[in-house]
Design an enzyme around this catalytic site. Structure first.
Site, PDB file in Angstrom:
ATOM      1  N   ARG A  74      -2.783  -2.044  -3.716  1.00 58.30           N
ATOM      2  CA  ARG A  74      -3.761  -1.476  -4.634  1.00 58.30           C
ATOM      3  C   ARG A  74      -3.127  -0.880  -5.893  1.00 58.30           C
ATOM      4  O   ARG A  74      -3.607  -1.090  -6.990  1.00 58.30           O
ATOM      5  CB  ARG A  74      -4.665  -0.483  -3.913  1.00 58.30           C
ATOM      6  CG  ARG A  74      -4.032   0.809  -3.529  1.00 58.30           C
ATOM      7  CD  ARG A  74      -5.014   1.634  -2.761  1.00 58.30           C
ATOM      8  NE  ARG A  74      -5.331   0.976  -1.496  1.00 58.30           N
ATOM      9  CZ  ARG A  74      -6.476   1.146  -0.846  1.00 58.30           C
ATOM     10  NH1 ARG A  74      -7.408   1.913  -1.334  1.00 58.30           N
ATOM     11  NH2 ARG A  74      -6.683   0.541   0.290  1.00 58.30           N
ATOM     12  N   THR A  75      -2.048  -0.149  -5.741  1.00 59.53           N
ATOM     13  CA  THR A  75      -1.482   0.488  -6.924  1.00 59.53           C
ATOM     14  C   THR A  75      -0.946  -0.554  -7.894  1.00 59.53           C
ATOM     15  O   THR A  75      -1.157  -0.484  -9.104  1.00 59.53           O
ATOM     16  CB  THR A  75      -0.366   1.474  -6.513  1.00 59.53           C
ATOM     17  OG1 THR A  75      -0.890   2.398  -5.584  1.00 59.53           O
ATOM     18  CG2 THR A  75       0.176   2.213  -7.709  1.00 59.53           C
ATOM     19  N   LYS A 102      20.547  -4.862  -1.073  1.00 58.14           N
ATOM     20  CA  LYS A 102      20.334  -5.935  -2.038  1.00 58.14           C
ATOM     21  C   LYS A 102      21.611  -6.294  -2.801  1.00 58.14           C
ATOM     22  O   LYS A 102      21.734  -7.371  -3.358  1.00 58.14           O
ATOM     23  CB  LYS A 102      19.265  -5.487  -3.027  1.00 58.14           C
ATOM     24  CG  LYS A 102      18.458  -6.585  -3.617  1.00 58.14           C
ATOM     25  CD  LYS A 102      17.084  -6.058  -4.023  1.00 58.14           C
ATOM     26  CE  LYS A 102      17.172  -4.752  -4.795  1.00 58.14           C
ATOM     27  NZ  LYS A 102      17.624  -4.915  -6.165  1.00 58.14           N
ATOM     28  N   ARG A 124       7.888   1.982  -8.182  1.00 60.75           N
ATOM     29  CA  ARG A 124       7.658   2.621  -6.878  1.00 60.75           C
ATOM     30  C   ARG A 124       8.917   2.424  -6.048  1.00 60.75           C
ATOM     31  O   ARG A 124       9.481   1.339  -6.007  1.00 60.75           O
ATOM     32  CB  ARG A 124       6.470   1.987  -6.156  1.00 60.75           C
ATOM     33  CG  ARG A 124       6.427   2.419  -4.690  1.00 60.75           C
ATOM     34  CD  ARG A 124       5.147   2.087  -4.007  1.00 60.75           C
ATOM     35  NE  ARG A 124       4.037   2.880  -4.515  1.00 60.75           N
ATOM     36  CZ  ARG A 124       2.831   2.874  -3.968  1.00 60.75           C
ATOM     37  NH1 ARG A 124       2.572   2.110  -2.922  1.00 60.75           N
ATOM     38  NH2 ARG A 124       1.872   3.608  -4.471  1.00 60.75           N
ATOM     39  N   HIS A 152       3.175  11.080  -6.990  1.00 62.27           N
ATOM     40  CA  HIS A 152       2.448   9.855  -7.291  1.00 62.27           C
ATOM     41  C   HIS A 152       1.393  10.287  -8.312  1.00 62.27           C
ATOM     42  O   HIS A 152       0.220  10.452  -7.985  1.00 62.27           O
ATOM     43  CB  HIS A 152       1.815   9.324  -6.001  1.00 62.27           C
ATOM     44  CG  HIS A 152       1.201   7.958  -6.129  1.00 62.27           C
ATOM     45  ND1 HIS A 152       1.176   7.244  -7.309  1.00 62.27           N
ATOM     46  CD2 HIS A 152       0.606   7.171  -5.198  1.00 62.27           C
ATOM     47  CE1 HIS A 152       0.564   6.090  -7.097  1.00 62.27           C
ATOM     48  NE2 HIS A 152       0.223   6.020  -5.826  1.00 62.27           N
TER      49      HIS A 152
END
Lengths: 330, 437
Positions: A74-75, A102, A124, A152
């Site tokens: 959603r964000t 990573k 995020r 947030h």
């Protein structure tokens, strides 16, 4: 007619001289006036875009990059839609896990994206402070879309906007944040914003997840939902974050539900005009029952709609004026 | 300075300086004669000074015994990207340290006689400060079973420790204290109960609550301190707590000192002047262990320094290469470099504000660590090795890690203004470091 509206809109959302922010990293350091400005502009942009039926070209030529190191639907989509409705281009990057797994540092990833000439990075990440790290390393704007349990800010703003649209003001309202306060960035951003706008804030949940220290910041701490319920104008039911906790802070979901889930029975003992909010994604049957989630008191879907408005206002305020003239403020 | 960078001579007359001998509690102007690498005389008559001897003009400077560190980590072997023995021992000398006891946190860790020998031989080859290896308490520093401590001691391990890891296994801790007592060696422990602090990044409290970072609660240290002290009482083994940081630890240690238990207490210089407020920057160089605590803990630690509860101020030098500290704060490793700032930290934040005097400072940074390990140092007594430091204590300088001898840059003090620079360091009378200024 269209021209006149356009000019009127631009006047109504003119970026004031006093707005000095290049990044949106949290609500802790915004003033009440600045928060109110974002809310006002969100309302105006929501009206101007006719809830998505109309696109504007306010940010034509700008590019917004979504950089998500944690899952989000959603964000991420909300930021994309907000950018597009203002005429900006968007580009999506996703990556799971931390830098270590990573093999590339976060800063390198972000610099790579910035080199593609983006104007804002929406980030995020599971680690608090990651947006602050990027803000120090990059020249473009950085928007915090959630940094671990820290903040947030757009979620806090959209929650507050939803309350204001329903009640007209925050002042004097009693807003309870229920659930896992310790691990909730939504809670922190809500607390800062709500306190600044004059609401009375209660944090309520298991003692393992609600620190007494919150009282030092002017927040009421409660462990018994049933006791505070009759006083609440708004309940914001936070998601239980199963994934963040090594030793489970409560014995079982069953017990949590008994103590804190919002159900029909508890609704009957609430104020008649109580607003039920949840930042989502919701665990139906855990934080609230389906009857409550889908009932007349629920504004959960309004929150989603308002998310786009808040993000349009944020993008506009950060990107709407030439960045060269801005000092590097957070 | 009158001599060029290095000198092979080990005969000196150090004059015009303020001599401080923490062992004799002496603090006065005077001359110091060094012959054949040993302290030969205080205030020698001109007749006793050999003709043509090289002189060090210490006007405006403190002359004291070289500093002695008990909480240093380098990384060689295995993590040479952080620090090698050559760069680390050079950093030590530049910071005024003439002896360093080295943490066994290497890869592989120092848990065999051969690895102890390796540290010694690398230290000799580097030819900077004295380097004294600390051996592991447990095999592979895993905290499960005892390492071959007898062999480690035989090879020259000066103490036993699993630092920076805590000895979490209480049974192993007890065995270690008992076993090491046979060899008259101290067990060094970093007090921390992992099940309370695991995943933690900063001190638990109001700042941590606001920042949403994972907590390292004070009681994780208090409980470990309490446990360790109780085991010392039970076993008679010798314990050095490397790095306390909480008011609870200070109080526990204070009470235990009244019972004359065989233990000593150390603290990192950072925990004497920095607080958790500074974590707001999310600067990974402030992610250290023990964590920077809140003001009330800091004040308790300063009291512990003043009343003698805390015996030893250590650097807590823990180098991390740039790429490791560029990570997000959850992923970045703990640690800060401090060999080249610890003395200035103590001068700036403890001596100048009058919290402790110079004699006390040098007791805690030189004499007490040397005595703990039964090593020479920490005094200006006639006949002792001329391990000396000349300090321009009033000199103001700006921390710039790029100019340090250390290979890493991870200091939270970058850009800070501090007082006190080392002008030269002598090891056994050899002037092995001379400042560029």
């Amino acid at each position: 007619m269209a021209m006149a509206t356009e000019v009127g809109l631009r006047q109504s959302i003119a970026i004031p001289e006093t707005w000095g922010h290049r990044h949106l990293l949290g609500l802790e350091h915004l003033s009440a006036d600045e928060i109110t400005l974002i809310l006002d502009y969100a309302d105006r942009l929501q009206a101007a875009t006719e809830h998505g039926r109309r696109k504007l070209d306010l940010l034509k030529g700008k590019t917004v990059a979504n950089l998500f190191f944690e899952n989000s639907t959603r964000t991420r989509n909300s930021f994309s839609l907000a950018a597009k409705r203002l005429g900006a281009d968007t580009v999506e990057f996703s990556s799971s896990g931390s830098s270590v797994s990573k093999g590339e540092t976060l800063i390198d990833t972000a610099k790579t994206i910035e080199a593609m000439m983006v104007d804002a990075v929406v980030v995020r990440h599971s680690s608090p402070g990651t947006p602050h790290l990027l803000a120090r390393s990059l020249d473009c704007s950085v928007i915090n879309a959630g940094d671990g349990p820290h903040e947030h800010p757009t979620q806090g703003l959209l929650d507050i906007l939803t309350i204001r649209q329903n009640r007209g003001t925050l002042r004097g309202l009693t807003v309870a944040l229920v659930g896992d306060i310790a691990h909730s960035r939504t809670a922190r951003s809500n607390i800062w914003g709500l306190l600044k706008l004059g609401a009375h804030v209660i944090v309520c949940g298991p003692a393992t997840l609600v620190s007494k220290n919150w009282e030092k910041l002017g927040v009421e701490v409660a462990y018994d939902l049933d006791k505070i319920l009759p006083r609440c104008d708004v309940l914001n039911l936070l998601r239980i974050q199963f994934e963040r906790q090594a030793i489970r802070p409560f014995p079982s979901v069953h017990e949590y539900t008994l103590l804190y889930a919002m159900n029909q029975e508890r609704l009957r003992r609430s104020k008649p005009e109580i607003m039920i909010m949840a930042p989502g994604p919701i665990n139906r049957g855990v934080e609230l029952t389906p009857e409550v989630a889908d009932g007349p008191h629920s504004v959960i879907l309004d929150q989603v709609t308002n998310g786009i408005a808040i993000r349009m206002a944020t993008l506009w305020l950060l990107l709407g004026r030439s960045q060269a003239t801005l000092p590097s403020l957070c | 300075m009158e001599s060029p960078i290095l000198s092979d001579t080990n005969n000196w007359l150090i004059e015009n300086g303020r001599l401080i001998d923490p062992a004799a509690r002496m603090d006065r102007e005077g001359r110091l004669l060094v012959i054949d690498g040993k302290i030969a005389a205080l205030d020698p008559t001109d007749g006793d000074v050999p003709r043509g001897i090289e002189r060090i003009d210490a006007r405006g400077c403190i002359v004291g015994p070289g500093l002695f560190d008990l909480a240093t980590e380098f990384g060689e072997p295995g993590r040479e990207e952080d620090e090698t023995i050559a760069t680390g021992t050079a950093a030590a000398l530049a910071g005024g340290y003439t002896s360093v006891a080295l943490s066994p946190n290497t890869d592989p860790p120092i848990d065999t006689a051969a690895s102890v020998e390796f540290i010694y031989s690398k230290g000799l080859r580097a030819d900077r400060c004295r380097l004294l290896p600390i051996g592991c308490v447990s095999k592979e520093r895993k905290g499960e079973s005892l390492a071959e401590i007898g062999s480690l001691v035989e090879a020259g391990a000066v103490a036993l420790s699993d630092t920076p890891s805590a000895l979490e296994n209480t049974g192993l801790m007890r065995r270690a204290l008992e076993y090491c007592s046979m060899f008259d060696r101290y067990v060094f422990d970093h007090p921390e109960i992992g099940s309370l602090s695991r995943g933690g990044v900063m001190h638990e409290g109001l700042e941590q609550l606001k920042l949403g970072l994972s907590p390292i609660p004070a009681e994780a240290e208090d409980l470990a301190t309490s446990r360790d002290l109780r085991l010392v009482e039970a076993t008679g083994g010798k314990l050095h707590l490397t790095s306390i940081s909480t008011s609870g630890s200070v109080e526990l240690c204070r009470r235990a000192k009244h019972r004359s238990l065989p233990f000593s207490v150390g603290i990192h210089a950072a925990n004497l002047h920095m607080t958790d407020n500074s974590m707001r920057s999310f600067d990974t160089n402030r992610k250290v262990k023990p964590p920077l605590r809140s003001l009330d803990h800091l004040e308790a630690c300063l009291e512990g320094i003043q009343d003698g509860t805390i015996d030893i101020i250590s650097s807590g030098h823990r180098p991390c290469s740039l790429e490791k500290k560029m990570l997000e704060i959850d992923a970045a490793p703990f640690g800060m470099i401090a060999l080249e700032t610890a003395l200035a930290q103590v001068i700036t934040f403890l001596i100048r504000p009058g919290i402790i005097d110079w004699v006390t400072a040098l007791q805690k940074m030189s004499l007490n660590p040397a005595r703990l390990l039964k090593q020479p140092g920490g005094s200006l007594a006639i006949g002792s090795p001329a391990d000396l430091v000349v300090i321009d204590a009033d000199r103001r300088w700006t921390v710039e890690a790029a100019l340090f001898q250390s290979k890493s840059y991870n200091t939270p003090l970058e850009g800070a203004e501090l007082y006190g620079l080392v002008r030269c360091s002598l090891v056994a009378g050899r002037k092995l470091y001379t400042a560029a200024f």
